[in-house]
Design an enzyme around this catalytic site. Structure first.
Site, PDB file in Angstrom:
ATOM      1  N   ASN A   1       1.196  -1.242  -0.007  1.00 25.25           N
ATOM      2  CA  ASN A   1       0.395  -0.318   0.100  1.00 25.25           C
ATOM      3  C   ASN A   1       0.935   1.616   0.069  1.00 25.25           C
ATOM      4  O   ASN A   1       2.100   1.694   1.414  1.00 25.25           O
ATOM      5  CB  ASN A   1      -0.384   0.041   1.409  1.00 25.25           C
ATOM      6  CG  ASN A   1      -1.734   1.129   0.996  1.00 25.25           C
ATOM      7  OD1 ASN A   1      -1.446   1.922   0.871  1.00 25.25           O
ATOM      8  ND2 ASN A   1      -2.931   0.986   2.207  1.00 25.25           N
TER       9      ASN A   1
ATOM     10  N   ARG B   1      -2.575  -2.380  -3.064  1.00 24.28           N
ATOM     11  CA  ARG B   1      -3.552  -1.408  -3.307  1.00 24.28           C
ATOM     12  C   ARG B   1      -3.755  -0.602  -4.208  1.00 24.28           C
ATOM     13  O   ARG B   1      -2.712   0.594  -4.377  1.00 24.28           O
ATOM     14  CB  ARG B   1      -3.668  -1.079  -1.400  1.00 24.28           C
ATOM     15  CG  ARG B   1      -5.056   0.113  -1.272  1.00 24.28           C
ATOM     16  CD  ARG B   1      -5.352   0.642  -0.314  1.00 24.28           C
ATOM     17  NE  ARG B   1      -6.385   1.250   0.084  1.00 24.28           N
ATOM     18  CZ  ARG B   1      -6.225   2.133   1.276  1.00 24.28           C
ATOM     19  NH1 ARG B   1      -5.216   3.135   0.743  1.00 24.28           N
ATOM     20  NH2 ARG B   1      -6.943   3.299   0.800  1.00 24.28           N
TER      21      ARG B   1
ATOM     22  N   HIS C   1     -12.383   2.597   0.326  1.00 24.22           N
ATOM     23  CA  HIS C   1     -13.013   1.706   1.301  1.00 24.22           C
ATOM     24  C   HIS C   1     -12.862   0.727   1.294  1.00 24.22           C
ATOM     25  O   HIS C   1     -13.716   0.120   1.617  1.00 24.22           O
ATOM     26  CB  HIS C   1     -13.452   2.224   2.636  1.00 24.22           C
ATOM     27  CG  HIS C   1     -12.405   3.385   3.504  1.00 24.22           C
ATOM     28  ND1 HIS C   1     -13.632   4.710   4.056  1.00 24.22           N
ATOM     29  CD2 HIS C   1     -11.363   3.622   3.764  1.00 24.22           C
ATOM     30  CE1 HIS C   1     -12.748   4.885   4.834  1.00 24.22           C
ATOM     31  NE2 HIS C   1     -11.259   4.977   4.708  1.00 24.22           N
TER      32      HIS C   1
ATOM     33  N   GLY D   1     -13.300   5.179  10.978  1.00 26.51           N
ATOM     34  CA  GLY D   1     -11.421   5.268  11.126  1.00 26.51           C
ATOM     35  C   GLY D   1     -11.128   6.628  11.112  1.00 26.51           C
ATOM     36  O   GLY D   1     -12.356   7.417  11.316  1.00 26.51           O
TER      37      GLY D   1
ATOM     38  N   ARG E   1     -11.935  15.967   8.049  1.00 28.74           N
ATOM     39  CA  ARG E   1     -12.377  15.715   6.679  1.00 28.74           C
ATOM     40  C   ARG E   1     -13.699  16.312   7.200  1.00 28.74           C
ATOM     41  O   ARG E   1     -14.865  15.689   8.081  1.00 28.74           O
ATOM     42  CB  ARG E   1     -12.844  15.419   5.625  1.00 28.74           C
ATOM     43  CG  ARG E   1     -11.147  14.509   5.260  1.00 28.74           C
ATOM     44  CD  ARG E   1     -11.439  13.266   3.873  1.00 28.74           C
ATOM     45  NE  ARG E   1     -10.244  13.184   3.589  1.00 28.74           N
ATOM     46  CZ  ARG E   1      -9.886  11.229   3.580  1.00 28.74           C
ATOM     47  NH1 ARG E   1     -11.389  11.232   3.727  1.00 28.74           N
ATOM     48  NH2 ARG E   1      -8.649  10.449   3.847  1.00 28.74           N
TER      49      ARG E   1
ATOM     50  N   MET F   1     -10.547  10.188  18.009  1.00 31.32           N
ATOM     51  CA  MET F   1     -12.021   9.352  18.958  1.00 31.32           C
ATOM     52  C   MET F   1     -11.902   9.295  20.747  1.00 31.32           C
ATOM     53  O   MET F   1     -12.498  10.431  20.964  1.00 31.32           O
ATOM     54  CB  MET F   1     -12.426   8.536  18.558  1.00 31.32           C
ATOM     55  CG  MET F   1     -14.279   8.229  19.015  1.00 31.32           C
ATOM     56  SD  MET F   1     -14.963   9.944  19.282  1.00 31.32           S
ATOM     57  CE  MET F   1     -15.840   9.818  17.225  1.00 31.32           C
ATOM     58  N   ARG F   2     -10.329   8.948  20.901  1.00 30.31           N
ATOM     59  CA  ARG F   2     -10.331   8.678  22.555  1.00 30.31           C
ATOM     60  C   ARG F   2      -9.998   9.716  22.849  1.00 30.31           C
ATOM     61  O   ARG F   2     -10.684   9.758  24.605  1.00 30.31           O
ATOM     62  CB  ARG F   2      -9.363   8.013  22.545  1.00 30.31           C
ATOM     63  CG  ARG F   2      -8.816   6.470  21.678  1.00 30.31           C
ATOM     64  CD  ARG F   2      -7.651   5.606  22.179  1.00 30.31           C
ATOM     65  NE  ARG F   2      -7.487   5.816  20.619  1.00 30.31           N
ATOM     66  CZ  ARG F   2      -6.521   5.610  20.140  1.00 30.31           C
ATOM     67  NH1 ARG F   2      -5.366   5.032  20.578  1.00 30.31           N
ATOM     68  NH2 ARG F   2      -5.504   5.824  19.189  1.00 30.31           N
TER      69      ARG F   2
ATOM     70  N   VAL G   1     -12.519   3.565  15.086  1.00 28.59           N
ATOM     71  CA  VAL G   1     -13.301   4.022  16.003  1.00 28.59           C
ATOM     72  C   VAL G   1     -14.809   3.071  16.394  1.00 28.59           C
ATOM     73  O   VAL G   1     -14.984   2.721  17.162  1.00 28.59           O
ATOM     74  CB  VAL G   1     -14.459   5.309  15.571  1.00 28.59           C
ATOM     75  CG1 VAL G   1     -15.167   5.961  16.451  1.00 28.59           C
ATOM     76  CG2 VAL G   1     -12.647   6.381  15.363  1.00 28.59           C
TER      77      VAL G   1
ATOM     78  N   GLU H   1     -14.298  -0.184  15.835  1.00 29.12           N
ATOM     79  CA  GLU H   1     -13.991  -1.593  16.302  1.00 29.12           C
ATOM     80  C   GLU H   1     -13.698  -1.119  18.167  1.00 29.12           C
ATOM     81  O   GLU H   1     -13.868  -2.234  18.685  1.00 29.12           O
ATOM     82  CB  GLU H   1     -12.987  -1.941  15.823  1.00 29.12           C
ATOM     83  CG  GLU H   1     -12.778  -2.843  14.501  1.00 29.12           C
ATOM     84  CD  GLU H   1     -11.593  -2.817  13.660  1.00 29.12           C
ATOM     85  OE1 GLU H   1     -10.547  -3.174  14.122  1.00 29.12           O
ATOM     86  OE2 GLU H   1     -11.374  -3.043  12.408  1.00 29.12           O
TER      87      GLU H   1
ATOM     88  N   GLU I   1      -7.912  -5.247   5.790  1.00 22.03           N
ATOM     89  CA  GLU I   1      -7.899  -4.541   3.884  1.00 22.03           C
ATOM     90  C   GLU I   1      -7.016  -5.750   3.542  1.00 22.03           C
ATOM     91  O   GLU I   1      -7.371  -5.814   2.435  1.00 22.03           O
ATOM     92  CB  GLU I   1      -7.958  -3.238   3.730  1.00 22.03           C
ATOM     93  CG  GLU I   1      -9.420  -2.662   4.158  1.00 22.03           C
ATOM     94  CD  GLU I   1      -8.632  -1.085   4.329  1.00 22.03           C
ATOM     95  OE1 GLU I   1      -9.205  -0.223   3.746  1.00 22.03           O
ATOM     96  OE2 GLU I   1      -8.647  -0.810   5.390  1.00 22.03           O
TER      97      GLU I   1
END
Ligand code: AMP
Length: 401
Positions: free
Chosen positions: A11, A93, A182, A212, A243, A285-286, A333, A335, A386
């Site tokens: 990737n 990828r 994705h 994510g 974004r 996010m944490r 996020v 998971e 992925e």
């Protein structure tokens, strides 16, 4: 035809290369790693063998060719170099396949030329992906190289979902339509959800929430993607780490005409300085959850906006699908954040959606359901992979030909 059973997945980003070597007999990750800051000072290669200690190399990597050669050397130290007869193929990828590439594709000079012609619709991503392919072909010209496209799974979007309501001639001339991204993750997770529930993917309707740093939702009907939240570019849709996701296109004109910002500045604003980061100064996010729980208003607003947008899509996709069997949360996020999952599914009992607080609080790396057993709709947490999906598609193609 090759007798090897291993696939190297690459990737390549603009200044980085991530890789995994996977044995297709059992899906084992024999080695993985990444090279960062290619072409800059402070370059770093981190190699993680299946067994043994991680190995770090700190030096300058002038280009992707130097970086990939260093990766090959690391793999060779573990006796798994690029010249190993066990290597069956390299899977790449590639972010944008346009309308041309809707399946994994064996790379030839002509295919590479067509991926190059898609650069105008993916200027940030396709050039790096192409460089990765070119370097890998130079290192192993005799080995099959397969391109797996992030857009491919969304190629089944019906025309009324894929078209923007703008002048068709303009749209066609500039290849403006909703491509979605994705895709490899949405494909993997929708199938893995069916497996988790013991159901045939062809009979299951799933809403996949890939949350994510980048985030997107998709509606998958019987294994076929019928809607997705990203569009011409990965900017459309959900609130993401940096974004904005959906916003009135008119704000671009406003910021240009009234705010005096250039197109490049607005591009930078919407892609890199918006989303959670723009709303509260944190894109992790944490941190957002921690600060919101401590009562910080801007973090609470960021969390609520993030969840609100997902719920709008969830409701919309429910209507698109008509019947929903499962909602699957995935990526960093999805998971890990029980708070986000609980907030997204709150007060949706009328739609048959709810989470069991105890199941939702369990931390695990395995796919699992977090809804009560009586639920009409299964709410699942399904770790995405992925690289494994790219390896599978690459291996399957090599064995088809
Ligand atoms: P990804 O792009 O899938 O690697 O996801 C990266 C994002 O996942 C990070 O920016 C974090 O916001 C988020 N993340 C990772 N771990 C957690 C966690 N334990 N709780 C909440 N969010 C997390």
């Amino acid at each position: 035809m090759t007798t090897g059973t291993r696939v190297l997945v690459l990737n390549a980003g603009s200044s980085s290369v991530k890789y995994q070597l996977i044995d297709m007999l059992d899906g084992a990750k024999l080695a993985s790693g990444l090279v960062e800051r290619i072409g800059e000072e402070g370059g770093r290669l981190l190699h993680l063998p299946l067994t043994g200690e991680p190995r770090e190399t700190l030096r300058r990597f002038d280009g992707h060719d130097v970086a990939l050669e260093a990766v090959a050397e690391e793999l060779a130290k573990d006796l798994m170099g690029l010249d190993s007869p066990e290597l069956a193929a390299i899977g790449h990828r590639v972010v944008h396949g346009g309308l041309r590439f809707t399946r994994p594709t064996l790379v030839t000079d002509a295919v590479l030329g067509e991926i190059r012609r898609l650069i105008p619709v993916a200027p940030l991503h396709n050039p790096a992906n192409i460089t990765g392919i070119e370097v890998a072909r130079r290192l192993r010209p005799d080995l099959p190289q397969v391109a797996v496209f992030d857009t491919a799974f969304h190629a089944t979007l019906p025309e009324h979902a894929a078209r923007y309501a703008i002048d068709r001639a303009v749209a066609d001339e500039h290849r403006v339509r909703r491509y979605g991204f994705h895709g490899t993750s949405h494909q993997y997770v929708s199938r893995a959800t069916a497996r988790l529930l013991g159901r045939d993917p062809a009979e299951l309707n799933v809403i996949v929430l890939h949350l994510g740093n980048g985030a997107s939702a998709s509606a998958v009907a019987g294994g076929v993607c019928v809607e997705t939240s990203m569009g011409l570019t990965p900017l459309e849709g959900l609130v993401m780490g940096t974004r904005s996701g959906d916003a009135d296109p008119g704000l671009v004109f406003h910021l240009h005409r009234v705010g005096g910002m250039s197109v490049d500045q607005i591009d930078d604003l919407l892609n890199r300085r918006s989303g959670l980061l723009g709303l509260c100064g944190d894109n992790d996010m944490r941190e957002v959850v921690r600060r919101a729980q401590e009562g910080e208003e801007d973090a609470k607003l960021a969390f609520d906006s993030y969840v609100h947008r997902i719920r709008r899509y969830l409701g919309g996709y429910y209507a698109v699908l008509g019947r929903v069997d499962a909602v699957a949360f995935t990526a960093g996020v999805g998971e890990n954040s029980a708070e986000v999952r609980a907030a997204v599914c709150a007060n949706l009992e009328e739609l048959g959606i709810s989470v069991d607080p105890e199941l939702n609080a369990v931390r695990s790396r395995d796919a699992r359901t977090v809804s009560p057993s009586y639920s009409r709709v299964a709410v699942a947490v399904v770790p995405t992979d992925e690289e494994l999906e790219i390896a599978r598609q690459t291996f399957a193609l090599v064995h088809e030909v």
